[in-house]
Design a protein around this motif. Structure first.
Motif, PDB file in Angstrom:
ATOM      1  N   ASP A 239      59.926  37.743  34.092  1.00 12.00           N
ATOM      2  CA  ASP A 239      58.983  37.210  33.128  1.00 12.00           C
ATOM      3  C   ASP A 239      59.033  38.111  31.896  1.00 12.00           C
ATOM      4  OD1 ASP A 239      56.867  36.392  31.684  1.00 12.00           O
ATOM      5  OD2 ASP A 239      55.400  36.503  33.315  1.00 12.00           O
ATOM      6  N   ALA A 240      59.469  37.548  30.788  1.00  5.81           N
ATOM      7  CA  ALA A 240      59.653  38.354  29.572  1.00  5.81           C
ATOM      8  C   ALA A 240      58.340  39.001  29.142  1.00  5.81           C
ATOM      9  CB  ALA A 240      60.204  37.484  28.446  1.00  5.81           C
ATOM     10  N   SER A 241      57.207  38.318  29.385  1.00  3.73           N
ATOM     11  CA  SER A 241      55.950  38.926  28.942  1.00  3.73           C
ATOM     12  C   SER A 241      55.604  40.169  29.762  1.00  3.73           C
ATOM     13  CB  SER A 241      54.814  37.911  28.975  1.00  3.73           C
ATOM     14  OG  SER A 241      54.988  36.985  29.995  1.00  3.73           O
ATOM     15  N   VAL A 242      55.989  40.169  31.047  1.00  3.98           N
ATOM     16  CA  VAL A 242      55.746  41.372  31.846  1.00  3.98           C
ATOM     17  C   VAL A 242      56.633  42.511  31.343  1.00  3.98           C
ATOM     18  CG1 VAL A 242      55.871  42.378  34.155  1.00  3.98           C
ATOM     19  CG2 VAL A 242      55.074  40.049  33.874  1.00  3.98           C
ATOM     20  N   LEU A 243      57.887  42.173  30.999  1.00  7.78           N
ATOM     21  CA  LEU A 243      58.776  43.199  30.467  1.00  7.78           C
ATOM     22  C   LEU A 243      58.204  43.780  29.185  1.00  7.78           C
ATOM     23  CD1 LEU A 243      62.467  42.050  30.993  1.00  7.78           C
ATOM     24  CD2 LEU A 243      61.011  43.526  32.381  1.00  7.78           C
ATOM     25  N   ALA A 244      57.671  42.891  28.335  1.00  5.91           N
ATOM     26  CA  ALA A 244      57.093  43.364  27.072  1.00  5.91           C
ATOM     27  C   ALA A 244      55.917  44.294  27.339  1.00  5.91           C
ATOM     28  CB  ALA A 244      56.652  42.165  26.233  1.00  5.91           C
ATOM     29  N   MET A 245      55.074  43.906  28.280  1.00  8.97           N
ATOM     30  CA  MET A 245      53.924  44.758  28.617  1.00  8.97           C
ATOM     31  C   MET A 245      54.387  46.106  29.132  1.00  8.97           C
ATOM     32  SD  MET A 245      50.938  42.581  30.460  1.00  8.97           S
ATOM     33  CE  MET A 245      51.598  41.014  30.914  1.00  8.97           C
ATOM     34  N   THR A 246      55.445  46.084  29.983  1.00  8.69           N
ATOM     35  CA  THR A 246      55.961  47.328  30.523  1.00  8.69           C
ATOM     36  C   THR A 246      56.480  48.214  29.395  1.00  8.69           C
ATOM     37  OG1 THR A 246      56.646  46.021  32.424  1.00  8.69           O
ATOM     38  CG2 THR A 246      57.449  48.272  32.331  1.00  8.69           C
ATOM     39  N   GLY A 247      57.194  47.607  28.441  1.00  5.27           N
ATOM     40  CA  GLY A 247      57.712  48.364  27.301  1.00  5.27           C
ATOM     41  C   GLY A 247      56.590  48.988  26.505  1.00  5.27           C
ATOM     42  N   LEU A 248      55.557  48.198  26.276  1.00  2.00           N
ATOM     43  CA  LEU A 248      54.399  48.684  25.530  1.00  2.00           C
ATOM     44  C   LEU A 248      53.747  49.871  26.242  1.00  2.00           C
ATOM     45  CD1 LEU A 248      53.639  47.073  22.999  1.00  2.00           C
ATOM     46  CD2 LEU A 248      51.586  46.316  24.224  1.00  2.00           C
ATOM     47  N   ALA A 249      53.595  49.725  27.565  1.00  2.00           N
ATOM     48  CA  ALA A 249      52.973  50.794  28.351  1.00  2.00           C
ATOM     49  C   ALA A 249      53.836  52.049  28.322  1.00  2.00           C
ATOM     50  CB  ALA A 249      52.745  50.325  29.789  1.00  2.00           C
ATOM     51  N   LEU A 250      55.166  51.860  28.353  1.00  2.00           N
ATOM     52  CA  LEU A 250      56.069  53.012  28.302  1.00  2.00           C
ATOM     53  C   LEU A 250      55.925  53.744  26.975  1.00  2.00           C
ATOM     54  CD1 LEU A 250      59.439  51.948  29.965  1.00  2.00           C
ATOM     55  CD2 LEU A 250      58.022  53.921  30.525  1.00  2.00           C
ATOM     56  N   ALA A 251      55.847  52.971  25.887  1.00  6.82           N
ATOM     57  CA  ALA A 251      55.687  53.588  24.568  1.00  6.82           C
ATOM     58  C   ALA A 251      54.379  54.367  24.517  1.00  6.82           C
ATOM     59  CB  ALA A 251      55.704  52.506  23.492  1.00  6.82           C
ATOM     60  N   ALA A 252      53.315  53.770  25.068  1.00 10.32           N
ATOM     61  CA  ALA A 252      52.029  54.454  25.091  1.00 10.32           C
ATOM     62  C   ALA A 252      52.125  55.743  25.897  1.00 10.32           C
ATOM     63  CB  ALA A 252      50.960  53.535  25.687  1.00 10.32           C
ATOM     64  N   LEU A 253      52.877  55.675  26.998  1.00 10.41           N
ATOM     65  CA  LEU A 253      53.029  56.850  27.859  1.00 10.41           C
ATOM     66  C   LEU A 253      53.726  57.974  27.111  1.00 10.41           C
ATOM     67  CD1 LEU A 253      52.705  58.005  30.713  1.00 10.41           C
ATOM     68  CD2 LEU A 253      54.930  57.057  31.271  1.00 10.41           C
ATOM     69  N   LEU A 254      54.757  57.578  26.358  1.00  9.44           N
ATOM     70  CA  LEU A 254      55.509  58.573  25.588  1.00  9.44           C
ATOM     71  C   LEU A 254      54.595  59.237  24.567  1.00  9.44           C
ATOM     72  CD1 LEU A 254      58.498  59.253  25.882  1.00  9.44           C
ATOM     73  CD2 LEU A 254      58.899  58.014  23.742  1.00  9.44           C
ATOM     74  N   ALA A 255      53.817  58.432  23.868  1.00 13.70           N
ATOM     75  CA  ALA A 255      52.918  58.963  22.840  1.00 13.70           C
ATOM     76  C   ALA A 255      51.877  59.881  23.477  1.00 13.70           C
ATOM     77  CB  ALA A 255      52.229  57.809  22.121  1.00 13.70           C
ATOM     78  N   LEU A 256      51.333  59.431  24.617  1.00 17.13           N
ATOM     79  CA  LEU A 256      50.300  60.226  25.291  1.00 17.13           C
ATOM     80  C   LEU A 256      50.866  61.567  25.745  1.00 17.13           C
ATOM     81  CD1 LEU A 256      47.314  59.721  26.039  1.00 17.13           C
ATOM     82  CD2 LEU A 256      48.091  59.161  28.328  1.00 17.13           C
ATOM     83  N   SER A 257      52.111  61.535  26.265  1.00 10.75           N
ATOM     84  CA  SER A 257      52.744  62.773  26.720  1.00 10.75           C
ATOM     85  C   SER A 257      52.925  63.732  25.548  1.00 10.75           C
ATOM     86  CB  SER A 257      54.105  62.489  27.353  1.00 10.75           C
ATOM     87  OG  SER A 257      54.000  61.478  28.298  1.00 10.75           O
ATOM     88  N   ALA A 258      53.386  63.193  24.430  1.00 10.48           N
ATOM     89  CA  ALA A 258      53.604  64.038  23.258  1.00 10.48           C
ATOM     90  C   ALA A 258      52.289  64.669  22.826  1.00 10.48           C
ATOM     91  CB  ALA A 258      54.191  63.201  22.117  1.00 10.48           C
ATOM     92  N   TRP A 259      51.238  63.868  22.836  1.00  7.53           N
ATOM     93  CA  TRP A 259      49.934  64.382  22.453  1.00  7.53           C
ATOM     94  C   TRP A 259      49.493  65.483  23.426  1.00  7.53           C
ATOM     95  CZ3 TRP A 259      44.585  61.722  23.191  1.00  7.53           C
ATOM     96  CH2 TRP A 259      43.621  62.421  22.443  1.00  7.53           C
ATOM     97  N   ALA A 260      49.719  65.229  24.740  1.00  7.49           N
ATOM     98  CA  ALA A 260      49.314  66.198  25.758  1.00  7.49           C
ATOM     99  C   ALA A 260      50.016  67.535  25.540  1.00  7.49           C
ATOM    100  CB  ALA A 260      49.628  65.650  27.143  1.00  7.49           C
TER     101      ALA A 260
END
Lengths: 353, 553
Positions: free
Chosen positions: A29-50
């Motif tokens: 499901d492309a929308s699930v993939l998109a959500m996963t991508g979005l969550a990954l980007a958020a994770l990267l940003a959060l890690s950098a902030w941490a």
């Protein structure tokens, strides 16, 4: 926001895409993939902030410099040896707990199941507390905790085996084993010397404090092996969720698939617990969140569950470490934030029925 | 004024799902009222509102001149009792314990159970025919016995008003007739007012003084059965053409829905056996169910398995489908023992639609149907063109293609059943086994499913084996009948050769009349009825009964 979560599920309209490479073909499901991508980007940003946070504040530029090896010695030490292992541990433990919860919940077709409910984590805790209070070498702690988790899971599995595994029986036996092991653990803590006892209690709350690169390597290896196996097994779990009879009548070797799923679920949970102690509520809560956002469990939703788990655990650890006047172990934060939020979600979902 | 009436009630679940809209209904006193209508028309919802279990959004339900929601629960429970649908009993509670609970509204903390309570319990047990089973735990009873245990509990409440939600579901003909006779008796001898929701129109015709036909949350017609149950009205309510046979001597009308497919009077001769069982004995751990069953199911034909409750129909189906390992005997699929092939290979040749499957929350119809493709897939090759085509075809054939993006749990009973059927079809197997595919469906959906089954066997040459509850539907659609009783096959062959009065009496324990179905000439079983019949429907004038002598006349 919750209403948006809930309604997105009832009006879910998957954008199904077939990915074909030679003999390999997946439908996702492309929308699930998109959500996963979005969550990954958020994770990267959060890690950098941490990485920038702590008693010694570092600007993002300094963090990047330290990561690329061109920062000051001090910054490099703080980023690479102190902060990065802890962040990576959280980012790896979160998915392992969440995926383990998703596997058990799907397998037993019961939303209340997770490795912390059916005694897997209690098994690890029991052996680990024994290890700590008898003052054995802390280096071997992860290994013995893993052994404890596997032994507890085997006991639950064997006690609930009656020619096949029935979901409700597995839950009941699991809760029983969980209670017995927790009682035995408490007994050991009460009888131990005060210093040993406080170390044991800290471990039992679950924390990623003072994680080492060694821990990160163990976690990364386990996730790299078990994660993909879990995703592959989701193809069958999807069918098991429609009932044992359906699974068998579409030609699934049910007991074999079920055993594999239990092994993978135990493995994921046990490795995570052996490193960080039993961190509660992540395994129970994250799969719910993922299903609400992305629909019933399948390979892509499973991966999404993992990323959500990473986000949640890292966020919880950051709150425990930086947002409060006293540093708290991540396990306290997940319990304090996770439990009420979970109840709230359940309430909102039930209110619709 | 009637004791119980609904005054322009609007009933809804949640804020936006209005089920019943501004409905007014008077329940005639000391009469039996039957509420009929298609799945999802709001009949059970209305019954729940009449029993004070559901508060109306607007309007009110009036009991003895007072708004029912102003009355205390206990007061209501002394005047009115409800038999819910699919009630579940706590584990290990015995029948007598369950029935005793019906006395709750007559007791209080200061009034412990009295002799009167005991008398009422005994009487209820006796009326429901459960006296001998009083010490048996409810969860060990068969479906039919369980239903009667719950009826006994309702009776122990000793209320002048009885509301029954689908009291005949799960029961075989004999038990259905027993329950209907009991309802009649309670009304005639004790003057109780009975309201029942039934999905079998014939039960409504048989037992009621007043029929209420509902559709889309509205009352379409209300009146005596012989006036309401006309072919025109039934077609309007259920959206399926019906034939109505009216026995001339004081009997009540008998309705048969007519589908698109009208199988001919003569069953096609059976050829080669697709599926064959030899001296099969099978069962669950300590409870043998099948005893020495030998049966042969012809290829490309529809075979129906019929028999009373707990006769081993589903067990036979499961043993044939390899879900249950037999203790003795062999099952052959195309002359090869079924236990010799691999799981995957077997699932490509035989599909089973089981009863009572669960659906994970949020699963879409398309995703459910795709599960049927599992035996053709591997974890690394999860989807192919052929999978896509098979799923589309199955959804088109079952008419769920427009529902493909709907979550399965939001579908009505009939739609859900068709979605499951689509899953089994997507498996693309030459042999298809269906376990009670028509339970819970209204007559229109029943006919739809059976038409589909018939077409699958005729146009695609699939072998279909179907367990059916309704003997008349089995007679109408099956090429071959397998009649079972107590774990044995007692008769097998074309319906016209197998079904007669003696068989119905011996197997189901009910007196009946068997006449040729005016539409097809196949046997039509009329439980406990007079011998002379005439056609009510003009349409059937040309369809002459095809010369078979009336059996047992």
């Amino acid at each position: 926001m919750v209403r948006a979560l809930v309604s997105s599920q009832t009006e879910r309209r998957p954008r199904l895409r077939v990915v074909r490479v030679g003999g390999v073909a997946f439908r996702v499901d492309a929308s699930v993939l998109a959500m996963t991508g979005l969550a990954l980007a958020a994770l990267l940003a959060l890690s950098a902030w941490a990485l920038t946070l702590g008693s010694y504040r570092l600007p993002l530029a300094a963090v990047i410099a330290a990561l690329s090896g061109s920062g000051s010695d001090e910054a490099q030490f703080i980023v690479l040896d102190l902060r990065l292992p802890r962040i990576l541990a959280a980012v790896l433990i979160g998915p392992m707990l969440a995926m383990s919860g998703a596997i058990f919940q799907g397998l037993v077709r019961n939303p209340l199941v997770s490795p912390d409910v059916i005694g897997v984590n209690a098994g690890a805790a029991f052996v680990a507390v024994f290890w700590i209070t008898t003052r054995h070498s802390p280096a071997a702690l992860p290994l013995v905790a893993f052994a404890g988790a596997v032994v507890a899971a085997s006991i639950v599995y064997l006690l609930s085996w009656r020619g096949h595994i029935a979901g409700p029986r597995l839950i009941l036996v699991g809760i029983g084993v969980n209670a017995a092991l927790s009682a035995a653990t408490s007994f050991m803590v009460v009888r131990a010397e005060i210093n040993d006892a406080s170390r044991a209690v800290l471990w039992m709350t679950g924390s990623v404090y003072a994680s080492t690169w060694n821990d990160v390597r163990t976690l990364a290896l386990a996730l790299a092996v078990l994660g993909p196996v879990g995703i592959a097994l989701m193809w069958s779990l999807r069918v098991i969720q429609a009932g044992d009879l359906v699974a068998r009548s579409v030609g699934m070797p049910l007991e074999r698939v079920r055993l594999s799923l239990i092994l993978v679920g135990c493995g994921l949970s046990a490795v995570a617990v052996s490193v960080a102690g039993p961190i509660g509520f992540v395994a129970l809560m994250v799969p719910h969140l993922a299903r609400m956002l992305a629909g019933p469990m399948c390979g892509s939703v499973f991966a999404f569950t993992g990323v959500l788990g990473a986000l949640l655990l890292l966020g919880a650890d950051m709150v425990g470490q930086h947002a409060l006047p006293v540093g708290l172990p991540v396990g306290v934060v997940t319990a304090a934030v996770g439990a009420p939020y979970f109840l709230y979600l359940l309430y909102r979902v039930n209110a619709r029925l | 004024m009637a004791r119980l009436l609904a005054d322009t009630v609007t009933l809804a679940y949640g804020r936006d799902r209005v089920v019943v809209d501004g409905l007014s209904l008077e329940i005639p006193d000391k009469a039996v009222t039957a509420i009929i209508g298609p799945n999802g028309c709001g009949k059970s919802t209305l019954l729940r509102a009449l029993a004070r279990l559901l508060a109306p959004q607007r309007g009110c339900v009036v009991l003895d001149g007072e708004a029912i929601h102003r009355l205390p629960t206990r007061e209501v429970a002394r005047r009115l009792s409800l038999l819910p649908q699919q009630a579940s009993a706590p584990e290990a509670i015995t029948v007598e314990d369950l029935v005793r609970r019906g006395r709750y509204p007559h007791q209080s903390f200061f009034q412990p159970p009295s002799r009167r309570d005991q008398v009422a319990v005994e009487r209820a047990l006796e009326l429901a025919g459960m006296t001998e089973l009083r010490d048996v735990p409810v969860d060990e009873l068969s479906g039919g016995q369980r239903q009667r245990a719950w009826i006994a509990m309702t009776l122990a409440q000793e209320t002048p008003l009885l509301l029954l939600d689908e009291p005949t579901t799960y029961l075989d003909i004999a038990h259905q007739q027993e329950v209907l006779a009991l309802i009649r008796w309670l009304n005639r001898e004790e003057g109780r007012t009975v309201v029942l929701v039934v999905h079998d129109v014939n039960h409504a015709a048989q037992v009621s003084d007043c029929v209420v036909a509902m559709r889309g949350g509205q009352v379409v017609a209300q009146g005596p059965p012989d006036r309401v149950l006309s072919p025109e009205l039934l077609e309007r309510v259920f959206e399926v053409p019906c034939e109505v046979v009216v026995p001339s001597a004081s009997g009540s009308p008998v309705c048969m829905p007519r589908g698109r497919a009208l199988p001919p009077g003569n069953s096609a001769p059976a050829g080669r056996a697709a599926l064959r069982a030899e001296r099969l004995s099978s069962g669950y751990s300590r409870r043998p169910v099948l005893r020495d069953v030998t049966v042969s199911l012809p290829a490309g034909r529809v075979t129906a398995i019929v028999g009373p409750n707990a006769c081993g129909k589903s067990t036979l189906l499961r043993t044939l489908a390899r879900l249950l390992k037999p203790e003795a005997g062999i099952v052959f699929l195309d002359e090869r023992p079924v236990w010799e092939s691999s799981h995957r290979e077997f699932a490509r040749r035989l599909a089973l639609l089981a009863q009572g499957a669960t659906v994970p929350e949020g699963l879409l119809v398309e995703e459910l149907v795709a599960i049927g493709r599992y035996p053709y897939q591997r974890w690394y090759r999860q989807w192919s063109e052929r999978d896509q085509q098979a799923v589309e075809r199955a959804m088109v054939a079952t008419g769920v293609i427009d529902l493909r993006w709907r979550a399965v749990e939001t579908l009505s009973g009939g739609q859900r059943q068709r979605a499951w059927l689509a899953m089994a079809l997507a498996q693309e197997t030459p042999v298809l086994l269906l376990d009670e595919p028509t339970t819970f469906l209204d007559i229109a959906h029943q006919v739809e499913v059976l038409d589909l089954v018939w077409e699958l066997s005729r146009s695609e040459g699939r072998t279909v084996v179907v367990v059916l509850h309704d003997l008349n539907q089995a007679c109408r659609y099956a090429d071959e009948l397998v009649v079972m009783k107590d774990g044995r096959v007692v008769a097998a062959g074309p319906p016209a050769e197998v079904v007669d009065q003696e068989l119905v009496r011996d197997v189901f324990g009910v007196d009946s009349t068997v006449i040729p179905d005016p539409a097809t000439g196949r046997p039509l079983v009329l439980p406990g009825r007079a011998l002379e019949f005439e056609l009510a429907s003009e349409r059937l004038g040309e369809a002459e009964p095809r010369g078979r002598a009336w059996r047992g006349a």
